[in-house]
Design a protein around this motif. Structure first.
Motif, PDB file in Angstrom:
ATOM      1  N   SER A   1       4.577  -3.777  13.709  1.00 43.81           N
ATOM      2  CA  SER A   1       3.784  -4.343  14.119  1.00 43.81           C
ATOM      3  C   SER A   1       3.542  -2.419  14.557  1.00 43.81           C
ATOM      4  CB  SER A   1       4.464  -4.887  15.625  1.00 43.81           C
ATOM      5  OG  SER A   1       5.162  -3.792  16.743  1.00 43.81           O
ATOM      6  N   LEU A   2       4.002  -1.876  14.687  1.00 47.26           N
ATOM      7  CA  LEU A   2       3.718  -0.208  15.711  1.00 47.26           C
ATOM      8  C   LEU A   2       2.763   0.589  14.369  1.00 47.26           C
ATOM      9  CD1 LEU A   2       6.775   1.030  16.996  1.00 47.26           C
ATOM     10  CD2 LEU A   2       4.626   0.966  17.654  1.00 47.26           C
ATOM     11  N   GLY A   3       3.209  -0.165  12.731  1.00 41.74           N
ATOM     12  CA  GLY A   3       1.527   0.483  11.698  1.00 41.74           C
ATOM     13  C   GLY A   3       2.224   1.271  10.929  1.00 41.74           C
ATOM     14  N   PHE A   4       3.842   1.575  10.889  1.00 44.50           N
ATOM     15  CA  PHE A   4       3.576   2.669  10.122  1.00 44.50           C
ATOM     16  C   PHE A   4       4.260   2.745   8.384  1.00 44.50           C
ATOM     17  CE2 PHE A   4       6.743   3.466  14.294  1.00 44.50           C
ATOM     18  CZ  PHE A   4       6.159   4.482  14.339  1.00 44.50           C
ATOM     19  N   SER A   5       3.446   3.972   7.845  1.00 42.76           N
ATOM     20  CA  SER A   5       3.023   3.240   6.242  1.00 42.76           C
ATOM     21  C   SER A   5       4.722   3.748   5.562  1.00 42.76           C
ATOM     22  CB  SER A   5       2.671   4.522   6.189  1.00 42.76           C
ATOM     23  OG  SER A   5       3.397   5.852   6.488  1.00 42.76           O
ATOM     24  N   TYR A   6       5.604   2.835   6.586  1.00 43.16           N
ATOM     25  CA  TYR A   6       7.203   2.596   5.072  1.00 43.16           C
ATOM     26  C   TYR A   6       7.085   2.145   3.664  1.00 43.16           C
ATOM     27  CZ  TYR A   6       9.147   4.737   9.927  1.00 43.16           C
ATOM     28  OH  TYR A   6       9.636   5.108  10.973  1.00 43.16           O
ATOM     29  N   ASP A   7       7.991   2.540   3.156  1.00 44.74           N
ATOM     30  CA  ASP A   7       7.648   2.028   1.801  1.00 44.74           C
ATOM     31  C   ASP A   7       9.210   0.795   2.102  1.00 44.74           C
ATOM     32  OD1 ASP A   7       8.209   0.786  -0.511  1.00 44.74           O
ATOM     33  OD2 ASP A   7       9.150   2.431  -1.326  1.00 44.74           O
ATOM     34  N   TRP A   8       8.935  -0.305   2.207  1.00 47.98           N
ATOM     35  CA  TRP A   8       9.656  -1.007   2.829  1.00 47.98           C
ATOM     36  C   TRP A   8      10.389  -1.966   1.873  1.00 47.98           C
ATOM     37  CZ3 TRP A   8      11.272  -1.683   7.549  1.00 47.98           C
ATOM     38  CH2 TRP A   8      10.886  -1.083   9.085  1.00 47.98           C
ATOM     39  N   GLN A   9      10.074  -1.772   0.471  1.00 42.38           N
ATOM     40  CA  GLN A   9      11.141  -1.985  -1.021  1.00 42.38           C
ATOM     41  C   GLN A   9      12.391  -0.884  -1.096  1.00 42.38           C
ATOM     42  OE1 GLN A   9       9.426  -4.379  -2.706  1.00 42.38           O
ATOM     43  NE2 GLN A   9       8.844  -4.581  -0.675  1.00 42.38           N
ATOM     44  N   ARG A  10      12.137  -0.140  -0.154  1.00 46.04           N
ATOM     45  CA  ARG A  10      13.448   0.649  -0.669  1.00 46.04           C
ATOM     46  C   ARG A  10      14.236   0.711   1.079  1.00 46.04           C
ATOM     47  NH1 ARG A  10      12.928   5.526  -4.432  1.00 46.04           N
ATOM     48  NH2 ARG A  10      10.679   4.844  -5.347  1.00 46.04           N
ATOM     49  N   GLU A  11      14.237  -0.944   1.778  1.00 45.18           N
ATOM     50  CA  GLU A  11      15.292  -0.408   2.883  1.00 45.18           C
ATOM     51  C   GLU A  11      16.674  -0.672   2.782  1.00 45.18           C
ATOM     52  OE1 GLU A  11      15.661  -3.864   6.876  1.00 45.18           O
ATOM     53  OE2 GLU A  11      13.806  -4.583   4.842  1.00 45.18           O
TER      54      GLU A  11
ATOM     55  N   THR B   1       0.602  -1.489   0.238  1.00 44.20           N
ATOM     56  CA  THR B   1      -0.084  -0.268   0.096  1.00 44.20           C
ATOM     57  C   THR B   1       0.691   1.616   0.129  1.00 44.20           C
ATOM     58  OG1 THR B   1      -2.038  -1.525   1.385  1.00 44.20           O
ATOM     59  CG2 THR B   1      -1.966   0.821   1.317  1.00 44.20           C
ATOM     60  N   PHE B   2       2.109   1.149   1.524  1.00 43.50           N
ATOM     61  CA  PHE B   2       2.910   2.110   0.950  1.00 43.50           C
ATOM     62  C   PHE B   2       4.055   2.438  -0.400  1.00 43.50           C
ATOM     63  CE2 PHE B   2       0.533   1.331   4.942  1.00 43.50           C
ATOM     64  CZ  PHE B   2      -0.090   2.398   5.242  1.00 43.50           C
ATOM     65  N   ARG B   3       3.645   1.566  -0.841  1.00 42.07           N
ATOM     66  CA  ARG B   3       4.926   1.453  -2.116  1.00 42.07           C
ATOM     67  C   ARG B   3       5.034   2.808  -2.631  1.00 42.07           C
ATOM     68  NH1 ARG B   3       9.614   0.643  -3.916  1.00 42.07           N
ATOM     69  NH2 ARG B   3       9.828  -0.013  -6.231  1.00 42.07           N
ATOM     70  N   THR B   4       6.419   3.207  -3.133  1.00 44.19           N
ATOM     71  CA  THR B   4       6.514   4.585  -3.561  1.00 44.19           C
ATOM     72  C   THR B   4       6.971   4.358  -5.026  1.00 44.19           C
ATOM     73  OG1 THR B   4       7.044   5.995  -1.900  1.00 44.19           O
ATOM     74  CG2 THR B   4       7.372   6.897  -4.102  1.00 44.19           C
TER      75      THR B   4
END
Length: 850
Positions: free
Chosen positions: A244-254, A150-153
């Motif tokens: 678990s804290l529900g942050f809207s990070y784009d994890w694809q850019r980790e 959902t939060f993917r840029t």
């Protein structure tokens, strides 16, 4: 039987359907467990559901509304007539409701109902059940967000839309995991990221890991576990906690600074510095910790001990790589004016850089007979107008001429003092409130303006790395010199009178401007203003060859080497003829070799020196033997440019794609702690300006807007002080900083409130120091966010922290009330006193991504 909330339907609208299909008891009350039965009886072709629940009276209307909505949502015609019993047993009201459901008949045993009712009444304190089922709701949405990204840029975005780059200072993934101080800033940035997405912006909101560093290496030394293994394990824990804290990070850019694909470009940036003469080798005095086997920064040394492990630290000259950050000092100061940063942070950087204009001059050293030697101590002063008021000189413990100017009978005392001083950090030595210490060198110098012979002292409040490492002391007009002169009964002379005509009372130094007095020896500047006198003194010094005008900085070149394994290797080769060459860019990254032994060598050589097959290599251009650099870069290196890599994290051919960098530009909102104001922030600005100069980036500054989220402290700790000479307690306000007083932590039950402070309960005359410290594992005052999330949910933690330490920036910038839905999806229900999660809200939220 007792029913757990977790077994109940996640959505109230399922209530009617389940009752119709199964004929079993269904409780629409999600706020408390329904321990009673509902007798469902047939009446004229319909079903009458008689339900007894236990509800606080204020929840009755919510239950009525929820049941009605639930039935309509599933196509049932529900007739509901709730009745509230007039009596209340065990603190609960009996609510009985009838619901008519067409087409089903079931009869539940009244005996079961009576049995369960008696069980509930027998409880002295009914079990508290969550009114808002956050485990089901939060897990459901977090899974949805991850599965649907959902939060993917996207890598390619519509550049006609406005952009918003919101960034947290990425964390070091320690084994302790997150504490509740971390989510404060992360929640704030998450609010802004969600809000901007809903406003139609392309939002870049990434997360990564600043993962090189000393803790993982120390753990490797203690346990034999490779730092990479420890680091990856810690990253997994941090990532799990953040999700678990529900942050809207784009994890694809980790990203992680420890990955070769990342530090390849850290090494590339270093090579650009090296090629432009901004990286050089020098032998400098450093904070050396023999136990840790590495150099430590000033901030990593506390009371002469390493912050990690509390090991003794000494000052030691060592070969180090340095970066010429001083060449960018003026630009680093000037460009602060264009940044939307807290003024306090700007001032901290200005003061740390410390640009000043003054004069550099020499004081001739005298021999034992009073004759001038072929030796002088040069000093830098911002107040050349006060030259006639200089009544003694002070050199720092590191001063290169100290041994030459020390008299024979003072050598032992000076050597002992220097050894003790070099165990202190620069921050400790320059602390304004500390008791001044020093030793007379046994030598005198001559004031060039007054021709007076003045004593030369060594004192640790003078730093060898600032200016010339020596000062002319003017105690009448400088606070530190005044304290030193009072301590050692040294002479003072007033040479500046205040503009208001008040006489100097000698109770404290007068550092302000005014009119010159007592200044008519070799040069006459009496009656001039301080600015006029300064100009005249500089002119006189230049004419007689004693000195010159000088611009100086407190900022020192950046010491950029560490004697560690777990860091970025330098992409450098040392040839047999002593030449240092850059590794060809096509050979990057220079990866860390695999080694099994991480302990320090004990000689100052880094652990990498043990990897002989890696160290001994060949120059690819000449084919001649070469050695690799065995120092590694400091942890700051990877964090200097990570914000750029987030824009284009998988690019194998460039630091960042130029088009992507031009679109995302400077970070629009950067949130992190004020403790990074003069380290990470200054270093990152320096590297960014170098990248700007070589055309790698299009902006002059990396972070346009900065917000400090503050700090969440642990519980208050109480400390009492004891005099080690006789064991007696000493009041905290009487402690003067000497080594005689040792602090002891005591429990709260031994302390009593006394006015605005605290005192010992058994001896109220003894004032106790009370302070809440920063959360840290070593102090045992950490609160784990996992515990809070398990007990109350992520929404509760996030909202609590926003109201505990609200970031005023958001309200003042947006000039609106941020929708609670932009904070998280379930807060509306939670805030309304844990009301039933009504179908309308769930239906709305099920159609949204927020």
């Amino acid at each position: 039987m007792r029913r757990s909330m977790r077994a109940l339907p996640a959505s109230v609208r399922e209530v009617g359907a389940m009752a119709s299909a199964s004929g079993t008891r269904i409780c629409a009350n999600l706020s408390h467990v329904c321990a009673s039965s509902a007798a469902i009886t047939s009446s004229g072709g319909s079903i009458s559901c008689r339900r007894t629940s236990f509800l606080p009276s204020q929840r009755v209307s919510a239950l009525r509304s929820a049941a009605s909505v639930a039935g309509r949502a599933n196509g049932f015609n529900i007739s509901r007539v709730p009745r509230i019993a007039s009596s209340c047993e065990a603190g609960f009201l009996n609510v009985r409701s009838d619901a008519t459901l067409a087409g089903k008949e079931t009869l539940l045993e009244q005996a079961e109902f009576q049995t369960e009712l008696e069980q509930e009444k027998s409880l002295e304190t009914p079990q508290k059940i969550r009114g808002y089922p956050f485990p089901e709701i939060e897990a459901r949405w977090q899974q949805y967000w991850e599965e649907n990204q959902t939060f993917r840029t996207p890598d390619t975005v519509d550049t006609t839309k406005p952009k918003y780059y919101v960034l947290d200072m990425f964390p070091y993934p320690s084994g302790a995991g997150l504490h509740v101080g971390h989510p404060e800033g992360y929640t704030a940035t998450d609010i802004m990221a969600r809000y901007k997405r809903m406003r139609g912006f392309n939002v870049l909101h990434p997360m990564g890991w600043d993962a090189f560093g000393l803790p993982a290496e120390q753990y490797a030394i203690e346990t034999g576990t490779h730092p990479r293994v420890t680091t990856l394990k810690n990253i997994d824990r941090f990532r799990s906690q953040l999700k678990s804290l529900g942050f809207s990070y784009d994890w694809q850019r980790e990203i992680s600074t420890t990955e070769p694909d990342y530090y390849k470009w850290t090494q590339w940036i270093f090579l650009q510095l090296f090629k432009r003469g901004l990286a050089y080798e020098a032998e400098v005095a450093v904070n050396w910790c023999p136990a840790l086997g590495t150099v430590l920064s000033n901030e990593e040394v506390i009371d002469g001990l390493s912050e990690r492990g509390s090991h003794p630290v000494i000052r030691k000259p060592m070969r180090q790589w340095m970066l010429r950050i001083t060449q960018y000092a003026d630009r680093l100061v000037e460009d602060l004016d264009d940044l939307d940063w807290p003024e306090s942070i700007k001032d901290m950087q200005r003061n740390w850089i410390g640009r000043s204009e003054g004069a550099e001059l020499g004081f001739p050293i005298l021999d034992s007979s009073g004759a001038v030697r072929d030796l002088s101590v040069r000093v830098y002063t911002t107040r050349p107008d006060t030259l006639c008021g200089a009544t003694y000189l002070v050199v720092g413990p590191e001063h290169p001429l100290l041994k030459q100017i020390t008299s024979e009978d003072q050598k032992d005392a000076v050597a002992e003092y220097v050894e003790a001083a070099l165990r202190k950090s620069d921050l400790e030595r320059t602390e304004l409130q500390k008791v001044k210490t020093g030793v007379f060198t046994g030598t005198y110098a001559r004031n060039p303006a007054t021709a007076e012979d003045i004593p030369v002292w060594v004192a640790d409040y003078v730093l060898g790395g600032y200016g010339t490492g020596a000062i002319m002391a003017v105690p009448a007009h400088d606070a530190r010199d005044f304290e030193f002169a009072k301590t050692f009964n040294l002479p003072m002379r007033q040479v500046v009178s205040s503009n208001d005509g008040k006489e100097w009372d000698q109770e404290e130094a007068y550092p302000g401007d005014g009119i010159l007095v007592n200044s008519s020896y070799e040069i006459d500047i009496n009656g001039l203003s301080t600015s006029e006198a300064a100009s005249k003194v500089i002119q006189w010094l230049e004419q007689n060859g004693s000195g010159k005008k000088q611009v100086n900085y407190k900022l020192r070149d950046w010491l950029f080497a560490r004697q560690r394994y777990w860091g970025e290797p330098f992409p450098l080769l040392l040839l047999e003829n002593g030449e240092v060459k850059a590794v060809p860019e096509s050979d990057l990254p220079v990866t860390l070799p695999e080694i099994d032994e991480f302990t320090p060598t004990g000689t100052g050589e880094p652990p990498l020196a043990k990897a002989t097959s890696w160290v001994n290599t060949t120059d690819p251009e000449s084919g001649k033997p070469a050695l690799r650099e065995t120092n590694t870069m400091p942890q700051w290196a990877g964090s200097c440019w990570y914000y750029l890599r987030f824009m284009d994290p998988r690019n194998a051919n460039a630091l960042v794609d130029p088009e992507k960098e031009r679109y995302w530009g400077s970070v629009d909102l950067y949130v992190g702690g004020a403790e990074h104001s003069v380290l990470h922030l200054l270093y990152a600005r320096f590297w960014h300006k170098v990248l700007y100069d070589i055309g790698a980036v299009s902006t002059k500054e990396p972070f346009q807007c900065l917000v400090n989220q503050g700090m969440i402290l642990g519980e208050v700790e109480y400390t009492v002080f004891r005099d080690t000479r006789d064991g007696s307690f000493v009041s905290a306000d009487a402690v003067d900083g000497s080594d005689y007083y040792k602090d002891e932590r005591i429990p709260e039950n031994l302390v009593v409130k006394k006015g605005e402070s605290y005192a010992l309960k058994d001896d109220p005359k003894i004032r106790v120091s009370s302070r809440a410290h920063k959360m840290s594992k070593s102090r045992g005052n950490v609160v784990n966010p996992d515990d809070v999330v398990t007990e109350y949910g992520a929404d509760s933690l996030r909202l609590y922290e926003m109201f505990m330490g609200p970031l005023r920036y958001f309200l003042s910038t947006l000039k609106l009330k941020v929708s609670f839905l932009s904070i998280s999806f379930g807060l509306v229900q939670y805030l309304l006193n844990e009301l039933v999660v009504i179908n309308v809200a769930l239906d709305y939220l099920s159609k949204a991504d927020y």
